[in-house]
Structure formats: C-alpha cells, structure tokens
Design a protein around this motif. Structure first.
Motif, short mmCIF file in Angstrom:
data_model
loop_
_atom_site.label_atom_id
_atom_site.label_comp_id
_atom_site.label_asym_id
_atom_site.label_seq_id
_atom_site.Cartn_x
_atom_site.Cartn_y
_atom_site.Cartn_z
N PHE A 145 61.63 -97.14 1.47
CA PHE A 145 61.41 -97.15 2.92
C PHE A 145 60.80 -95.82 3.33
O PHE A 145 61.45 -94.78 3.26
N GLY A 146 59.53 -95.86 3.75
CA GLY A 146 58.77 -94.64 4.01
C GLY A 146 57.94 -94.30 2.79
O GLY A 146 58.34 -93.49 1.96
N VAL A 147 56.78 -94.94 2.66
CA VAL A 147 56.02 -94.89 1.40
C VAL A 147 54.88 -93.88 1.45
O VAL A 147 54.47 -93.33 0.42
N TYR A 148 54.34 -93.63 2.66
CA TYR A 148 53.20 -92.72 2.84
C TYR A 148 52.06 -93.16 1.94
O TYR A 148 51.63 -94.31 2.00
N ASP A 149 51.54 -92.30 1.07
CA ASP A 149 50.40 -92.67 0.22
C ASP A 149 50.84 -93.24 -1.12
O ASP A 149 50.00 -93.56 -1.96
N GLY A 150 52.14 -93.34 -1.36
CA GLY A 150 52.64 -94.01 -2.56
C GLY A 150 53.03 -93.12 -3.72
O GLY A 150 53.33 -93.63 -4.80
N ARG A 151 53.07 -91.81 -3.53
CA ARG A 151 53.34 -90.92 -4.67
C ARG A 151 54.69 -91.21 -5.32
O ARG A 151 54.77 -91.39 -6.54
N ASP A 171 56.87 -99.68 5.07
CA ASP A 171 56.32 -98.55 5.82
C ASP A 171 55.57 -99.11 7.03
O ASP A 171 55.06 -100.24 6.99
N SER A 172 55.51 -98.31 8.09
CA SER A 172 54.71 -98.72 9.24
C SER A 172 53.22 -98.70 8.90
O SER A 172 52.42 -99.41 9.49
N TYR A 173 52.85 -97.82 7.95
CA TYR A 173 51.46 -97.52 7.63
C TYR A 173 50.70 -97.05 8.87
O TYR A 173 49.48 -97.14 8.96
N GLN A 174 51.48 -96.49 9.81
CA GLN A 174 50.93 -95.83 11.00
C GLN A 174 51.66 -94.50 11.25
O GLN A 174 51.53 -93.92 12.31
N MET A 191 53.28 -88.80 12.39
CA MET A 191 53.11 -87.94 11.23
C MET A 191 53.20 -88.77 9.95
O MET A 191 53.84 -89.80 9.90
N TYR A 192 52.55 -88.29 8.91
CA TYR A 192 52.56 -88.93 7.59
C TYR A 192 52.01 -90.36 7.66
O TYR A 192 52.62 -91.32 7.21
N GLU A 193 50.83 -90.48 8.23
CA GLU A 193 50.15 -91.77 8.32
C GLU A 193 49.26 -91.98 7.11
O GLU A 193 48.45 -91.12 6.76
N ALA A 194 49.41 -93.10 6.46
CA ALA A 194 48.49 -93.52 5.40
C ALA A 194 48.35 -95.03 5.51
O ALA A 194 49.33 -95.73 5.78
N ASN A 195 47.16 -95.55 5.29
CA ASN A 195 46.98 -96.99 5.45
C ASN A 195 47.40 -97.74 4.19
O ASN A 195 47.59 -97.17 3.12
#
Length: 318
Positions: A145-151, A171-174, A191-195
């Motif tokens: 929960f909360g993935v950002y860019d997937g690292r 993730d919201s991906y927003q 903050m921490y937005e990645a699609n």
C-alpha cells in the motif's frame, strides 16, 4: 578507471534502450545531472538515433514531440532527483513512464541475498523471503500500500516470488492523499506521484515481466473504505507492506487486510518512525488504532530496517 556511479548510470541507460525496441528514450537532465553525467551520455549514447536529451524544464514539450517510450530523469543527487520528479506532473498525466536514473537509487534486478541482511531495504526483503517460507498456508499474497514508482514492490517481487502466490499494488497513482494537518510538516497531498505506466515499465525493466501481480489504482478512501480483501477474493495474506507515510490511508489498509491475515503474517511499515515517532500521527497511530479495533490480533517486533522502518509478526489470539 570509470567511477562507480558512471558505470551504474551507463548500465541503466543501456537497459532502457534495450527494452525500448528502437522507440525513443528521452533523458531529462537536471543542472547537476548534466554536470555529473553529461560527458558520459555524449560519449556512450549520442550515436544512437533513438536516444534524446533535454533539460528538465523542457521535458513536457520535448516528450510531446518525440512520443518516447520512457522519460528517464537524470539528476546529480537523490534530493534533486526527488524534486525533479515532482516537477514532471504533466508528463506523467500523458501516461508516459517517468523513471529515476541515479546510482544512489537503483531498481533491484535480482533477488537480494544474505550479504545485505543488515538494516538495508534489500536485506529486509531477503529476511522476509526466508521467514515467509514458514507461514501457513503457503504462498499467501503480498499486498503493498503506497507503491510510488515500484522500487520496493520490485524488491518484493524478486525476493518473495517463490514464497508468495500473487502480488497486489495499491496506490492512488496521484500521490499522497488524506494527510492530516499535523502531518503536513513532512508530507503533503500529491507528494510522491507516479503513474501506473511507470510501475509497469519498471517491473519490465527489472526482469519481472512474468510476475503474477495486479494493480489496484485509486485513493484508499474510495478503493478500501468499507471493503476487505474478502470482498476482492485476495485469499490468505503472508506480507503486508505499508508505505502510505500518513495515518488515514495506513489505517484503511490495515482494516482492509484484517480478515485474511495469516497467523504469523509479516507487517512492514516504511515510515513507522517518521514524524518524530509520534504515536498520535502517521503509521504508528494507524497500528495502535487497528490493534485496539481488533483484539483478535497482537503483534511482536521482527526487524527494524532503513531509517524509519519497522516490521512486526502478526498473531491471532482469539
């Protein structure tokens, strides 16, 4: 001898070109990124017709013309890369993957091993892979929960693919949502937005194209509230990784997974000691309230890792 950070950068750019299948790759350079890596990029990649470079502020207009398969953010430091990444909102909205290229922040392309089993993220996922092999029923799900860019999702994929059956990316991906006023000293909504496209791209980049995973996009207020994993057919859960930074989405995540946690499941919190380890804020508050709401569970500490991270083992007591 080539500096280690230049070798890492060269490897990353080469990998992006490899999986681009001849489509355009656009490198967006911050000022210090150009200073640190400009000569390397000219020397190694300017002869490739599908490799292009622009300054950070020109990324949106250049990407609109080139239609690249990926935008690679090249910065000179971790702090500058995070700032630069937040400025590429318009590019992310178009669905183009936007990825980091930085020696100090790389994606895992193989399973971590015992040599990093100290306080590093890689070591934590290695330890999790050994521990999770003991959880029954076997091959429970991994939920992040909360993935950002997937690292971290990618670390989990490499480390846990033989002990977890399916991987779920929430993730919201927003960016962050649901931040309390008291939490805005460290975190802000957006903050921490990645699609989503960036996550898919980074999974392929890291050699996990065959990973059995599912993406669940949307703010948790809409996707998780008044729902549980039973509603979505997730089944037994072996690992829950919560990287929501703030309280409200962390509590929603814990409530969502409650029915399907295996006895002995692992809870991992990326920001447990953030916000000055204040029990009234963040992931700490979420865990305390969740335990109060669910007397059938108790937790015991497993490992501390990173700067702010802690993990716990879950036990059913009723």
């Amino acid at each position: 001898m080539t500096a280690w950070h230049e070798r890492v950068m060269r490897d990353q750019i080469a990998r992006h070109l490899e999986i681009s299948n001849g489509q355009n790759v656009l490198a967006a350079l911050t000022p210090s990124g150009r200073q640190r890596y400009g000569d390397l990029l000219r020397r190694e990649f300017y002869n490739q017709s599908n490799f292009h470079v622009c300054d950070l502020q020109e990324t949106a207009s250049t990407a609109e013309k080139l239609k690249p398969t990926v935008v690679v953010l090249v910065a000179g430091s971790l702090a500058e890369s995070r700032d630069g990444y937040s400025k590429l909102h318009e590019v992310k909205k178009t669905g183009v993957p936007v990825v980091f290229a930085l020696a100090e922040r790389t994606l895992t392309r193989s399973s971590p091993d015992w040599q990093k089993s100290g306080v590093q993220y890689e070591g934590m996922f290695y330890l999790a892979s050994q521990y999770c092999a003991t959880i029954l029923p076997r091959r429970g799900a991994y939920c992040e929960f909360g993935v950002y860019d997937g690292r971290s999702f990618i670390m989990a994929g490499h480390a846990l693919r033989n002990v977890c059956g399916k991987f779920f990316a929430y993730d919201s991906y927003q960016g962050i949502g649901g931040t309390l006023k008291e939490e805005t000293t460290h975190f802000g909504n957006g903050m921490y937005e990645a699609n989503v496209q960036t996550l898919h791209y980074n999974i392929e980049y890291s050699g996990l194209s065959d990973l059995n995973y599912q993406v669940i996009p949307g703010f948790f207020e809409k996707t998780l509230r008044n729902r549980t994993t039973r509603d979505d057919g997730i089944g037994p859960i072996s690992v829950v990784h919560i990287d929501t930074d703030v309280y409200e989405p962390a509590l929603l995540a814990l409530e969502y997974v409650s029915p399907d946690l295996s006895n002995g499941a692992l809870l991992m919190f990326d920001d447990f000691d953030q916000l000055a380890a204040d029990n009234s804020l963040g992931e700490r508050r979420a865990l305390r309230e969740w335990l109060s709401n669910h007397p059938e569970y108790e937790v015991e500490p497993y490992r501390n890792y990173g700067i702010f991270c802690r993990s716990f083992i879950v036990h059913r007591v009723k």
